[in-house]
Design an enzyme around this catalytic site. Sequence first.
Site, PDB file in Angstrom:
ATOM      1  N   LYS A  53      -5.592  -4.402  -5.062  1.00 58.28           N
ATOM      2  CA  LYS A  53      -5.000  -4.553  -3.731  1.00 58.28           C
ATOM      3  C   LYS A  53      -6.008  -5.146  -2.749  1.00 58.28           C
ATOM      4  CE  LYS A  53      -1.774  -0.930  -4.882  1.00 58.28           C
ATOM      5  NZ  LYS A  53      -1.357   0.472  -4.828  1.00 58.28           N
ATOM      6  N   GLN A  97      -3.141   5.762  -1.850  1.00 60.83           N
ATOM      7  CA  GLN A  97      -2.949   5.569  -3.284  1.00 60.83           C
ATOM      8  C   GLN A  97      -2.504   6.884  -3.933  1.00 60.83           C
ATOM      9  OE1 GLN A  97      -3.174   2.557  -4.985  1.00 60.83           O
ATOM     10  NE2 GLN A  97      -2.296   3.761  -6.642  1.00 60.83           N
ATOM     11  N   ASP A 120       4.126   0.628   1.791  1.00 57.04           N
ATOM     12  CA  ASP A 120       4.614   0.961   0.445  1.00 57.04           C
ATOM     13  C   ASP A 120       6.129   1.179   0.450  1.00 57.04           C
ATOM     14  OD1 ASP A 120       2.958   0.967  -1.760  1.00 57.04           O
ATOM     15  OD2 ASP A 120       2.047   2.916  -1.317  1.00 57.04           O
TER      16      ASP A 120
END
Length: 284
Positions: A53, A97, A120
């Site tokens: 990422k 995460q 997300d």
Amino acid sequence: MAKIIDGKAVSLEVKEALRDKCAEIAASGKRVPCIAVIIVGDNPASRSYVRGKLKAAEFTGFESRLAELPEDVREAELLHMIDGLNKDAGVDGILVQLPLPGHIDEDKVLDAILPEKDVDGFHPVNVANLWLGRPCTVPCTPKGIIKLIESTGLEIAGKKAVVAGRSNIVGKPVAKLLLDRNATVTIAHSRTPDLAALTREADILVAAVGRPGIITGEMIKPGSVVIDVGINRTADGKLTGDVDFASASEVAGFITPVPGGVGPMTIAMLMENTYDAWLAMQER
Ligand code: NAD
């Protein structure tokens, strides 16, 4: 023999377009899009995802901030950090995460991120808006899957789609996105008695189960589009999908490889969501 859907190439196009936009933003003297990534502990898979990422952020020219917290960090401390990033006008997207260590309530953490910074697409407000058909942040992996299907040129409307897996991050949202495009969607799961009977009818098959090779060539409708979301590690450390590529590629019309299919698209969509969050921030 199936045509390979090249997720690396499609994701590169997306990232290059974002890089161009970011260069224009920088040239105009404005603040470039910024993503903040929080990782807790040192799960090797999570570390590798985070590296990917950050690398994508670097490629596109976005600013990125990484916060690495120890495995035993207190939940309150993590929530405090999210609160600070929510209030920081220089941060467009916040990503925590997953998975988090057992002593931290994952739902509480995801709920703490402002919906407009939730790149997300996991915040309940974004999930609700997705199911209501309202504007929202679409989760990265499902969004990437749709782009890959669209890249084949196939019309989704009217097709029979089968999604194997019903997780909140892949199965359920991708089913909704296919439904939005007027596919007739069936969701299969661990209690589905005859998976093969369903998959054999599928014009579009999305496999998001997490079991290596669960989908074999004989379970696939000839000429169909097969999207393999699975990321499984074999005993010798290699990545493999949920689809038995050798037999499936003999039957399918289009198929994604693992690696190099859905994975790179997920990261490209994260960058796209970060850019969209930046854009929305400019308009507020
Ligand atoms: P999960 O691990 O949370 O759940 C697995 C799902 O599979 C469940 O909904 C379960 O009902 C279903 N299932 C189990 N056995 C089944 C069977 N026999 N037939 C049909 N369905 C069955 O799911 P997840 O988090 O969506 O992950 C699925 C896979 O996708 C994993 O390999 C994961 O690593 C991978 N993944 C990849 C990406 C990417 O970017 N490529 C992103 C997310 C997840």
